[in-house]
Design a protein around this motif. Structure first.
Motif, PDB file in Angstrom:
ATOM      1  N   LEU A  49       0.849  -1.188   0.000  1.00  0.00           N
ATOM      2  CA  LEU A  49       0.000   0.000   0.000  1.00  0.00           C
ATOM      3  C   LEU A  49       0.885   1.239   0.000  1.00  0.00           C
ATOM      4  CD1 LEU A  49      -2.554  -1.179   2.702  1.00  0.00           C
ATOM      5  CD2 LEU A  49      -3.035  -0.912   0.256  1.00  0.00           C
ATOM      6  N   PRO A  50       0.414   2.348  -0.565  1.00  0.00           N
ATOM      7  CA  PRO A  50       1.246   3.554  -0.614  1.00  0.00           C
ATOM      8  C   PRO A  50       1.550   4.095   0.781  1.00  0.00           C
ATOM      9  CG  PRO A  50      -0.687   3.753  -2.040  1.00  0.00           C
ATOM     10  CD  PRO A  50      -0.893   2.547  -1.197  1.00  0.00           C
ATOM     11  N   ASP A  90      -8.998   6.407  -7.379  1.00  0.00           N
ATOM     12  CA  ASP A  90      -9.974   5.386  -7.014  1.00  0.00           C
ATOM     13  C   ASP A  90      -9.408   4.022  -7.395  1.00  0.00           C
ATOM     14  OD1 ASP A  90     -12.079   3.588  -6.844  1.00  0.00           O
ATOM     15  OD2 ASP A  90     -13.576   4.992  -7.590  1.00  0.00           O
ATOM     16  N   CYS A  91      -8.900   3.317  -6.379  1.00  0.00           N
ATOM     17  CA  CYS A  91      -8.320   1.981  -6.579  1.00  0.00           C
ATOM     18  C   CYS A  91      -9.255   0.927  -5.998  1.00  0.00           C
ATOM     19  CB  CYS A  91      -6.970   1.862  -5.886  1.00  0.00           C
ATOM     20  SG  CYS A  91      -5.912   3.298  -5.978  1.00  0.00           S
ATOM     21  N   SER A 132      -2.211  -4.472  -6.030  1.00  0.00           N
ATOM     22  CA  SER A 132      -1.699  -4.332  -7.394  1.00  0.00           C
ATOM     23  C   SER A 132      -0.618  -3.261  -7.440  1.00  0.00           C
ATOM     24  CB  SER A 132      -2.834  -3.962  -8.352  1.00  0.00           C
ATOM     25  OG  SER A 132      -2.445  -4.166  -9.699  1.00  0.00           O
ATOM     26  N   ARG A 133       0.287  -3.398  -8.393  1.00  0.00           N
ATOM     27  CA  ARG A 133       1.329  -2.400  -8.611  1.00  0.00           C
ATOM     28  C   ARG A 133       1.125  -1.744  -9.971  1.00  0.00           C
ATOM     29  NH1 ARG A 133       5.224  -2.705  -4.836  1.00  0.00           N
ATOM     30  NH2 ARG A 133       5.256  -4.593  -3.563  1.00  0.00           N
ATOM     31  N   ASP A 134       1.550  -0.492 -10.058  1.00  0.00           N
ATOM     32  CA  ASP A 134       1.460   0.195 -11.338  1.00  0.00           C
ATOM     33  C   ASP A 134       2.654  -0.209 -12.210  1.00  0.00           C
ATOM     34  OD1 ASP A 134       3.704   1.770 -10.594  1.00  0.00           O
ATOM     35  OD2 ASP A 134       2.424   3.342  -9.752  1.00  0.00           O
ATOM     36  N   PRO A 135       2.697   0.217 -13.468  1.00  0.00           N
ATOM     37  CA  PRO A 135       3.808  -0.193 -14.345  1.00  0.00           C
ATOM     38  C   PRO A 135       5.182   0.247 -13.856  1.00  0.00           C
ATOM     39  CG  PRO A 135       1.968   0.609 -15.652  1.00  0.00           C
ATOM     40  CD  PRO A 135       1.639   0.917 -14.222  1.00  0.00           C
ATOM     41  N   GLY A 176      -2.258   3.380  -6.351  1.00  0.00           N
ATOM     42  CA  GLY A 176      -2.695   4.415  -5.421  1.00  0.00           C
ATOM     43  C   GLY A 176      -1.598   5.391  -5.075  1.00  0.00           C
ATOM     44  N   SER A 177      -0.366   5.103  -5.499  1.00  0.00           N
ATOM     45  CA  SER A 177       0.772   5.963  -5.158  1.00  0.00           C
ATOM     46  C   SER A 177       0.740   7.301  -5.876  1.00  0.00           C
ATOM     47  CB  SER A 177       2.089   5.244  -5.488  1.00  0.00           C
ATOM     48  OG  SER A 177       2.231   4.058  -4.732  1.00  0.00           O
ATOM     49  N   THR A 178      -0.039   7.417  -6.951  1.00  0.00           N
ATOM     50  CA  THR A 178      -0.089   8.665  -7.713  1.00  0.00           C
ATOM     51  C   THR A 178      -0.985   9.699  -7.052  1.00  0.00           C
ATOM     52  OG1 THR A 178       0.215   7.358  -9.730  1.00  0.00           O
ATOM     53  CG2 THR A 178      -0.478   9.638 -10.015  1.00  0.00           C
TER      54      THR A 178
END
Length: 373
Positions: free
Chosen positions: A31-32, A139-140, A146-149, A155-157
């Motif tokens: 999680l972020p 909104d995740c 899950s991780r982004d690319p 959610g980190s953005t």
């Protein structure tokens, strides 16, 4: 055969005795970083977080394809609502979104990571939003673990990240909010969960017996009226209750192993995508999964609404999981062409468990035999 369409809480877990939240809720591998608070529902958590921001100086800018609960949370905090378009393939039209941000100078901008995937345009658009003073809400809901690319937790953005844990994990409730720079209010009291536990027990019995609920109560297809503009009651004036989940949810969260869930969902998604990708006439909406992704499901669409509804009925009666997210617009401004096609033609095959061979056969048979419009 019956494969439930969501992870299932097992009533026997109530005997575990654990009452504190699990350690992974504070683990930045999953999680972020930021202030975290666990609520009964994500919409209540969003409402709580918005109450800690300055009074809105501009509208909230939302995607045209978005759950109603998100709209209502903003309306309940006195935000005017504006929309930006979404394409029929679930991607962001970056130039059009940037134009809306520049023109409206919103107080908040919402971006949805549809079904566990972050759009490649999101980081740049988030910076544009911050440049005009907007709070970025990511909104995740269906993107836990899950991780982004870029390899960062989904959610980190965002300045605020919202997760609906009960939609992806075997728990009755659970809405998690992670905030970068604000303190989140603590929930007031907990929600009752006895009915949820009983429902889960019945669902488990039907699964063991191989009896799909549609065989008992029938299945007429997704609710058509809900996809019309303004369809269904508008409860935008409701006041969200900021409560925590009950002990059944806490017990269920302790049963969740993030690494195991992420790995299994990724494998199931890749398997489904290969399987469905061989069927002519079916469009794959969610992308090829990168390492670290934890997809909620495979989003697909076909020739039209009749095709989607017929597929839904066939799979429900066959005991194969399928979800439809019509997210009806509360305003004509949200009825863009891309969003309307998603409401009318798209569906999602969940990945919370690997499909047994019988389910794979029934899925491909249904896809091959559903007539086009």
């Amino acid at each position: 055969m019956y494969v439930p369409d969501r992870p299932r809480f097992r009533p026997t877990w109530l005997a575990s005795g654990r009452s504190t939240t699990p350690s992974w809720l504070t683990d930045e591998r999953w999680l972020p970083a930021g202030n975290r608070e666990l609520y009964a529902r994500a919409s209540g958590g969003l409402y709580a977080a918005l109450g800690r921001l300055d009074p809105p100086s501009g509208p909230a800018l939302l995607p045209a394809y978005v759950p109603r609960a998100v709209v209502r949370a903003f309306r309940s905090r006195e935000y005017e609502i504006a929309y930006y378009p979404v394409t029929a393939d679930l991607t962001l039209p970056a130039a059009a979104v940037a134009e809306r941000i520049e023109a409206l100078e919103p107080a908040a901008v919402v971006f949805v990571d549809y079904f566990g995937f972050r759009d490649e345009a999101l980081p740049a658009l988030a910076e544009r939003a911050r440049a005009v003073g907007a709070t970025v809400v990511e909104d995740c809901a269906r993107g836990a673990f899950s991780r982004d690319p870029d390899g960062e937790p989904l959610g980190s953005t965002g300045d605020l990240a919202i997760y609906s844990l009960h939609k992806t994990l075997p728990v009755p409730n659970g809405g998690l909010v992670v905030a970068r720079d604000i303190d989140l209010p603590a929930p007031d009291g907990s929600v009752p969960e006895r009915r949820d536990v009983l429902t889960s027990g019945v669902d488990g019995a039907l699964s063991r017996l191989g009896i799909p609920p549609a065989a008992l109560v029938g299945c007429s297809g997704p609710e058509r009226a809900a996809a019309t503009v303004g369809g269904g009651p508008d409860r935008s004036d409701e006041r969200f209750r900021i409560r925590r989940p009950g002990r059944a949810t806490i017990r269920g969260l302790h049963r969740c192993d993030p690494a195991r869930i992420q790995s299994r969902r990724l494998d199931a998604y890749r398997d489904l995508r290969r399987l469905v990708g061989r069927v002519d006439g079916v469009d794959l909406l969610t992308p090829t999964a990168h390492e670290g992704a934890c997809p909620f499901g495979l989003a697909i669409s076909g020739p039209g609404r009749e095709w989607r509804d017929a597929l839904y009925r066939k799979l429900r009666r066959a005991g194969v999981p399928i979800k439809v997210f019509q997210w009806p617009p509360l305003s004509p401004a949200a009825a863009s062409d891309g969003a309307q096609r998603l409401r009318n033609c798209a569906c999602v095959v969940p990945t919370h468990r690997a499909f047994p061979p019988a389910a794979r056969r029934r899925l491909t048979r249904a896809l091959e035999r559903v007539p086009g419009d």
